[in-house]
Design a protein around this motif. Sequence first.
Motif, PDB file in Angstrom:
ATOM      1  N   PHE A   1       0.746  -1.246   0.117  1.00 32.34           N
ATOM      2  CA  PHE A   1      -0.016   0.100  -0.064  1.00 32.34           C
ATOM      3  C   PHE A   1       0.732   1.283   0.084  1.00 32.34           C
ATOM      4  O   PHE A   1       0.502   2.400  -0.727  1.00 32.34           O
ATOM      5  CB  PHE A   1      -1.000   0.033   1.207  1.00 32.34           C
ATOM      6  CG  PHE A   1      -1.696   1.174   1.494  1.00 32.34           C
ATOM      7  CD1 PHE A   1      -2.661   1.825   0.544  1.00 32.34           C
ATOM      8  CD2 PHE A   1      -1.057   2.035   2.445  1.00 32.34           C
ATOM      9  CE1 PHE A   1      -3.298   2.976   0.832  1.00 32.34           C
ATOM     10  CE2 PHE A   1      -1.616   3.292   2.518  1.00 32.34           C
ATOM     11  CZ  PHE A   1      -2.600   3.697   1.736  1.00 32.34           C
TER      12      PHE A   1
ATOM     13  N   GLY B   1     -14.130   1.551   6.006  1.00 29.51           N
ATOM     14  CA  GLY B   1     -13.095   1.339   7.161  1.00 29.51           C
ATOM     15  C   GLY B   1     -11.654   1.862   6.690  1.00 29.51           C
ATOM     16  O   GLY B   1     -10.674   1.644   7.290  1.00 29.51           O
TER      17      GLY B   1
ATOM     18  N   VAL C   1      -4.648   6.175  -3.240  1.00 30.28           N
ATOM     19  CA  VAL C   1      -4.482   7.508  -3.724  1.00 30.28           C
ATOM     20  C   VAL C   1      -3.929   7.622  -5.030  1.00 30.28           C
ATOM     21  O   VAL C   1      -2.853   6.899  -5.402  1.00 30.28           O
ATOM     22  CB  VAL C   1      -3.583   8.058  -2.777  1.00 30.28           C
ATOM     23  CG1 VAL C   1      -3.086   9.557  -3.244  1.00 30.28           C
ATOM     24  CG2 VAL C   1      -4.083   8.468  -1.352  1.00 30.28           C
TER      25      VAL C   1
ATOM     26  N   ALA D   1      -7.420   1.648   1.141  1.00 23.44           N
ATOM     27  CA  ALA D   1      -7.615   3.028   0.503  1.00 23.44           C
ATOM     28  C   ALA D   1      -6.486   3.006  -0.632  1.00 23.44           C
ATOM     29  O   ALA D   1      -5.811   2.345  -0.972  1.00 23.44           O
ATOM     30  CB  ALA D   1      -6.680   3.917   1.391  1.00 23.44           C
TER      31      ALA D   1
ATOM     32  N   THR E   1      -4.357   6.290  13.681  1.00 24.72           N
ATOM     33  CA  THR E   1      -3.626   7.046  12.369  1.00 24.72           C
ATOM     34  C   THR E   1      -2.058   6.829  12.817  1.00 24.72           C
ATOM     35  O   THR E   1      -1.331   7.320  11.832  1.00 24.72           O
ATOM     36  CB  THR E   1      -4.282   8.514  12.468  1.00 24.72           C
ATOM     37  OG1 THR E   1      -3.827   8.980  13.732  1.00 24.72           O
ATOM     38  CG2 THR E   1      -5.608   8.735  12.095  1.00 24.72           C
TER      39      THR E   1
ATOM     40  N   ASP F   1      -5.839  -4.310  -3.286  1.00 20.92           N
ATOM     41  CA  ASP F   1      -4.365  -4.663  -3.097  1.00 20.92           C
ATOM     42  C   ASP F   1      -3.961  -4.345  -1.584  1.00 20.92           C
ATOM     43  O   ASP F   1      -2.931  -4.905  -1.380  1.00 20.92           O
ATOM     44  CB  ASP F   1      -3.776  -3.501  -3.881  1.00 20.92           C
ATOM     45  CG  ASP F   1      -3.809  -4.033  -5.467  1.00 20.92           C
ATOM     46  OD1 ASP F   1      -4.233  -4.996  -5.497  1.00 20.92           O
ATOM     47  OD2 ASP F   1      -3.177  -3.105  -6.256  1.00 20.92           O
ATOM     48  N   ASN F   2      -4.523  -3.683  -0.866  1.00 19.25           N
ATOM     49  CA  ASN F   2      -4.189  -3.182   0.591  1.00 19.25           C
ATOM     50  C   ASN F   2      -5.322  -3.563   1.341  1.00 19.25           C
ATOM     51  O   ASN F   2      -5.885  -2.438   2.098  1.00 19.25           O
ATOM     52  CB  ASN F   2      -3.914  -1.647   0.452  1.00 19.25           C
ATOM     53  CG  ASN F   2      -3.562  -1.153   1.610  1.00 19.25           C
ATOM     54  OD1 ASN F   2      -3.089  -1.976   2.704  1.00 19.25           O
ATOM     55  ND2 ASN F   2      -3.434   0.173   1.718  1.00 19.25           N
ATOM     56  N   PRO F   3      -5.528  -4.632   1.793  1.00 19.36           N
ATOM     57  CA  PRO F   3      -6.553  -5.141   2.559  1.00 19.36           C
ATOM     58  C   PRO F   3      -6.811  -4.515   4.321  1.00 19.36           C
ATOM     59  O   PRO F   3      -8.036  -4.249   4.431  1.00 19.36           O
ATOM     60  CB  PRO F   3      -6.550  -6.726   2.899  1.00 19.36           C
ATOM     61  CG  PRO F   3      -5.066  -7.003   2.520  1.00 19.36           C
ATOM     62  CD  PRO F   3      -4.707  -5.994   1.435  1.00 19.36           C
ATOM     63  N   LEU F   4      -5.769  -4.115   4.676  1.00 16.50           N
ATOM     64  CA  LEU F   4      -5.645  -3.593   6.001  1.00 16.50           C
ATOM     65  C   LEU F   4      -6.113  -2.231   5.865  1.00 16.50           C
ATOM     66  O   LEU F   4      -7.101  -1.711   6.466  1.00 16.50           O
ATOM     67  CB  LEU F   4      -4.188  -3.720   6.455  1.00 16.50           C
ATOM     68  CG  LEU F   4      -4.011  -3.472   8.093  1.00 16.50           C
ATOM     69  CD1 LEU F   4      -5.073  -4.601   8.653  1.00 16.50           C
ATOM     70  CD2 LEU F   4      -2.929  -3.661   8.549  1.00 16.50           C
ATOM     71  N   LEU F   5      -5.512  -1.348   5.059  1.00 15.40           N
ATOM     72  CA  LEU F   5      -5.773   0.198   5.107  1.00 15.40           C
ATOM     73  C   LEU F   5      -7.136   0.643   4.113  1.00 15.40           C
ATOM     74  O   LEU F   5      -7.590   1.357   4.328  1.00 15.40           O
ATOM     75  CB  LEU F   5      -4.697   0.926   4.487  1.00 15.40           C
ATOM     76  CG  LEU F   5      -3.360   0.919   5.607  1.00 15.40           C
ATOM     77  CD1 LEU F   5      -2.575   1.731   5.059  1.00 15.40           C
ATOM     78  CD2 LEU F   5      -3.825   1.197   6.864  1.00 15.40           C
TER      79      LEU F   5
ATOM     80  N   PHE G   1      -9.797   9.486   7.357  1.00 17.56           N
ATOM     81  CA  PHE G   1     -10.523   7.970   7.235  1.00 17.56           C
ATOM     82  C   PHE G   1     -11.924   8.073   7.000  1.00 17.56           C
ATOM     83  O   PHE G   1     -12.550   8.952   7.261  1.00 17.56           O
ATOM     84  CB  PHE G   1     -10.214   7.075   8.438  1.00 17.56           C
ATOM     85  CG  PHE G   1     -10.568   7.871   9.864  1.00 17.56           C
ATOM     86  CD1 PHE G   1     -11.918   7.607  10.307  1.00 17.56           C
ATOM     87  CD2 PHE G   1      -9.620   8.423  10.591  1.00 17.56           C
ATOM     88  CE1 PHE G   1     -12.313   8.204  11.431  1.00 17.56           C
ATOM     89  CE2 PHE G   1      -9.993   8.994  11.858  1.00 17.56           C
ATOM     90  CZ  PHE G   1     -11.445   8.889  12.256  1.00 17.56           C
TER      91      PHE G   1
ATOM     92  N   ASN H   1      -8.513   3.932   5.667  1.00 20.96           N
ATOM     93  CA  ASN H   1      -7.863   4.825   6.443  1.00 20.96           C
ATOM     94  C   ASN H   1      -6.352   5.345   5.771  1.00 20.96           C
ATOM     95  O   ASN H   1      -5.612   4.389   5.276  1.00 20.96           O
ATOM     96  CB  ASN H   1      -7.518   3.731   7.610  1.00 20.96           C
ATOM     97  CG  ASN H   1      -6.521   4.553   8.708  1.00 20.96           C
ATOM     98  OD1 ASN H   1      -6.294   5.663   8.914  1.00 20.96           O
ATOM     99  ND2 ASN H   1      -5.932   3.891   9.310  1.00 20.96           N
ATOM    100  N   VAL H   2      -6.262   6.462   5.697  1.00 15.19           N
ATOM    101  CA  VAL H   2      -4.816   7.037   5.378  1.00 15.19           C
ATOM    102  C   VAL H   2      -4.103   7.517   6.805  1.00 15.19           C
ATOM    103  O   VAL H   2      -4.532   8.858   7.170  1.00 15.19           O
ATOM    104  CB  VAL H   2      -4.954   8.010   4.210  1.00 15.19           C
ATOM    105  CG1 VAL H   2      -3.659   8.492   3.934  1.00 15.19           C
ATOM    106  CG2 VAL H   2      -5.821   7.629   3.122  1.00 15.19           C
ATOM    107  N   PRO H   3      -3.148   6.993   6.997  1.00 16.92           N
ATOM    108  CA  PRO H   3      -2.729   7.485   8.371  1.00 16.92           C
ATOM    109  C   PRO H   3      -1.845   8.555   8.317  1.00 16.92           C
ATOM    110  O   PRO H   3      -1.669   9.181   7.381  1.00 16.92           O
ATOM    111  CB  PRO H   3      -1.541   6.041   8.686  1.00 16.92           C
ATOM    112  CG  PRO H   3      -1.945   5.029   7.878  1.00 16.92           C
ATOM    113  CD  PRO H   3      -2.458   5.672   6.705  1.00 16.92           C
TER     114      PRO H   3
END
Lengths: 210, 210, 210, 210, 210, 210
Positions: C6, F96, F70, F68, D191, F62-66, F151, F98-100
């Motif tokens: 990611f 759910g 861009v 998100a 975050t 591609d990014n199951p945790l976040l 998020f 999230n961009v930290p």
Amino acid sequence: MIFIIFFLTLLSYSITNASVVDFCVADLSSAQTISGFPCKSSLSVTINDFVFSNFNPGNTSDNPLLRASVTAAAVHQFPAVNGLGISAARLDLDIGGNVPMHLHRGASEILMIVQGRITVGFISSDNAVFVKTLSKGEIMIIPQGLLHFQFNAGRSKATAFLALSSSSPGAQLLDVALFGNNLSSAIVEKTTLLDLAQVKKLKAIFGGSG
Amino acid sequence: MIFIIFFLTLLSYSITNASVVDFCVADLSSAQTISGFPCKSSLSVTINDFVFSNFNPGNTSDNPLLRASVTAAAVHQFPAVNGLGISAARLDLDIGGNVPMHLHRGASEILMIVQGRITVGFISSDNAVFVKTLSKGEIMIIPQGLLHFQFNAGRSKATAFLALSSSSPGAQLLDVALFGNNLSSAIVEKTTLLDLAQVKKLKAIFGGSG
Amino acid sequence: MIFIIFFLTLLSYSITNASVVDFCVADLSSAQTISGFPCKSSLSVTINDFVFSNFNPGNTSDNPLLRASVTAAAVHQFPAVNGLGISAARLDLDIGGNVPMHLHRGASEILMIVQGRITVGFISSDNAVFVKTLSKGEIMIIPQGLLHFQFNAGRSKATAFLALSSSSPGAQLLDVALFGNNLSSAIVEKTTLLDLAQVKKLKAIFGGSG
Amino acid sequence: MIFIIFFLTLLSYSITNASVVDFCVADLSSAQTISGFPCKSSLSVTINDFVFSNFNPGNTSDNPLLRASVTAAAVHQFPAVNGLGISAARLDLDIGGNVPMHLHRGASEILMIVQGRITVGFISSDNAVFVKTLSKGEIMIIPQGLLHFQFNAGRSKATAFLALSSSSPGAQLLDVALFGNNLSSAIVEKTTLLDLAQVKKLKAIFGGSG
Amino acid sequence: MIFIIFFLTLLSYSITNASVVDFCVADLSSAQTISGFPCKSSLSVTINDFVFSNFNPGNTSDNPLLRASVTAAAVHQFPAVNGLGISAARLDLDIGGNVPMHLHRGASEILMIVQGRITVGFISSDNAVFVKTLSKGEIMIIPQGLLHFQFNAGRSKATAFLALSSSSPGAQLLDVALFGNNLSSAIVEKTTLLDLAQVKKLKAIFGGSG
Amino acid sequence: MIFIIFFLTLLSYSITNASVVDFCVADLSSAQTISGFPCKSSLSVTINDFVFSNFNPGNTSDNPLLRASVTAAAVHQFPAVNGLGISAARLDLDIGGNVPMHLHRGASEILMIVQGRITVGFISSDNAVFVKTLSKGEIMIIPQGLLHFQFNAGRSKATAFLALSSSSPGAQLLDVALFGNNLSSAIVEKTTLLDLAQVKKLKAIFGGSG
């Protein structure tokens, strides 16, 4: 001399780059960057780079309808102004001479009357009109990016010296932008709200197609 | 007209601030900020703000030794240039007229000959000398912050129009900086390496004390 | 790790150009542009580019008369400052040491006393004088482009660290500008109003011709 | 003296605004603008405005855990740097002293070692690490806006002089930003991807709520 | 907590001015300066200053001929963008909707399609034409200061979000500039080379006099 | 046409350099300078340079945790924005998503909601927190260089269009900066005051070594 030894040491970081800090005569053969042309090697810079010797009237008879000439001394004609935030031009108007609506995207302009009487006008962004006829002893400032025009208001030739707040001020004549290219007449009509016949008439004059 | 309604809506964010985007005629009665003077209310701005009508020669006979006058049109004389990055001046030199070494910290200068012959020179940061005698049809650029001078090189009066790349270019004459204030003669001697007698002689001429 | 996928995606536009956005270590072998040197490839940049390891006193005995040394860390000595708007230098003054009138066209200077006592002075554009003798615990700011000087005011060696608000501040010593080149003595006399004998005396010392 | 008459005329546009062109000592009692503070009247400016006399170590024993002090000379402490693009600070580190991760949004930093040994590191935007332990005679540049840290790497006190490329560089300590305010622990956890227990532990230390 | 004491000391110069370094929410009741509005007191700034909640379509039926609305979020509507070099707007076009030739003196524009199909065109300073019909998934950049237009190219409503590279981009519609003020018809004719009848016709539509 | 002769003469200094004054499409194959990329030859610039046609959602799976993605349209993806001070991006968040914590060193950001609900927050330099949940019709400005996060706050996918005040805004995710490189765990612990176990846990996730 012992002083010299010291000064060369003291100035070691100055001597090598001083001319670039001071000026950057454009190397017109190189590609431009966002901030202007690369610098010609300072080793080949002479006093002649700093002097522009063709600040003379153009031939207004080349243009019997407008009877005007503009002689520019911007970065392409006068490479030493590169990066210095200023350039110059001279404007010569025969009797009846006229420079129609145009603008400089990148510069404010100061117009200084040398001889004769010139009517100068500009339109601000809130569409207010500022017009005055100027004589010798008068100068006028035209803020950056505003539509403006000049025409001879007297019975003799008129000349003004112009200074612009950029080494590369640009210039766009409204009629050429609208009627001197291949933008279709239908789109010009739609986006200027001029009559189609008027659009086609001016396209013919200014050499536009479409 | 129905168009008007639309355009007023469309331009709502432009109409209120357009004149500030376009120009910011200096309110000289307010305190300056780093970036210039606050703006005079756009409601009171007229065409006369944009015209400077005193671009005439000064009286060179007020100054029999130097026989020179400089008429400035910078922000203090011509508040409309505030924030526009440009100003103007005219230089008149009697026969033998002379403007000694000086510099403009904040501006490059373009000098355009109107009549006569003027020798112009500047010294770059690496201490190279650039000097030329200019006639009508010639202009010269002097990069920002460099020591430079002008003197009449001909047998008649000479006039040049000057443009500067700042609305507030500043000007500092070297002799006044060194000899026209209260810096002690001993410090001037030490930091210029001039003889003390020379320092005292010029302090007397320029009105310096100490 | 799934996070990594990611983040690489998210940062795709950052990863490729990050080092240029952050810094632009000068490639001194390339021609300068108006805004500084081109950047050395970020692939070859290491921590050593960001460290300047020669911030030591020069040999003041090389210069028995002025007894001063300036060690510069500007873009030519310390290419990592390119484009970052700052550089540094150290100044060492023996007893009696003296840096005569000079100016930096492109930078303001902060002088921080490390040891000893130094008299620092500058002359503003309206020719006012600002002078003070500084000791440890004191720092002084000298605004951009103004003539200034420093000399040892104490009975021991003195050291100051200098910071300048440009990666390429330039430095011009007044005496070298006036007397260290080929500007003719007659023109120097005319444009400085110094006596010709004084001009010739200093030309001899500073190696000027003409 | 006749010269004086001329020079006053010649310099008429300079004399009135010279001090603003040269400097703009902040009037801290006025509201800031985007480009800094308004200028204190030049009539009340003296040499003392240009000198900061408290460039001394703070009391590191006030802070037994970090054993560090930073003495700033930015626009709020030293109003004369307003608008000049530079400020200074001194850093004193006891044995074991530590300035944790922080950044200056508005300035690059040059760190000059005065005594002792300091480990300095920064992280670039592409997440590369640049770390080095510096001794006397070394200086390091930290590009604008990057996370960086300093800690004492030796067995004695360490001192560095810092210069920053802004009169108002700002400073943000990462731990205070994350744990010293009322951002809820749940959002901090989400975050930052830190464990909730770690977040709560640091919130307790840094006085954050939520 | 002992940390807090340290951090308050360390951050003393940051804490007082941080919000100004970070942002400068416009105080619209004060006079503008060249560089924007003075800052509202940071004590009264809340999250609501940073959010603009009226980013909704205008009523295109207010304008039956052009069938277009522009909702601006520039400094006058959204004071938090002051000094940050960016603003936004949304454009809604009914079927047949049309925004005629206009320009933003102070900003480049990115147009991002949200729904529908929009023909966007601009004319460069060398009078070349760049036109394309855009659909969802496409964005277009229009360089600063160039004449451009947008019209609905599809059979349904169209919406685009716009971003502009200035907090105060300005906007000038060509027809209003030429025909919506008191510039005399004779001068408009002379300086646009339009037929007098055309000028008078459009003056009637746009409410101009003279 | 006789007009054409005149206009070509009048515009001689404009025609040759107009496209550079107007725009400077990046030549990504050349080395960057401090102020951006060199310009692609204007002869090869077409309308397609000004349009970016991949402004579509990335694959959040591609990014199951976040959850998100861009999609950036900055200078590397969209070379026409070079030098124009603006770029764009789109943000897509699954439920759910999230961009930290991250920051853009070089740009302020305007976030415009296209669909869904997004919580956006930033931390100012004085460590104050600004957080709000935004819906359609709302936009938010995040000042340059501040830590911020986004998020999904709703029960459906969310999309926002972003505009940034630089053609090369950069982006740095805090966790990658701290835990995704070779900075030793001991130094991370010391300079973040996190527990060593926490540091090692996150180093494992983000692929850092040391």
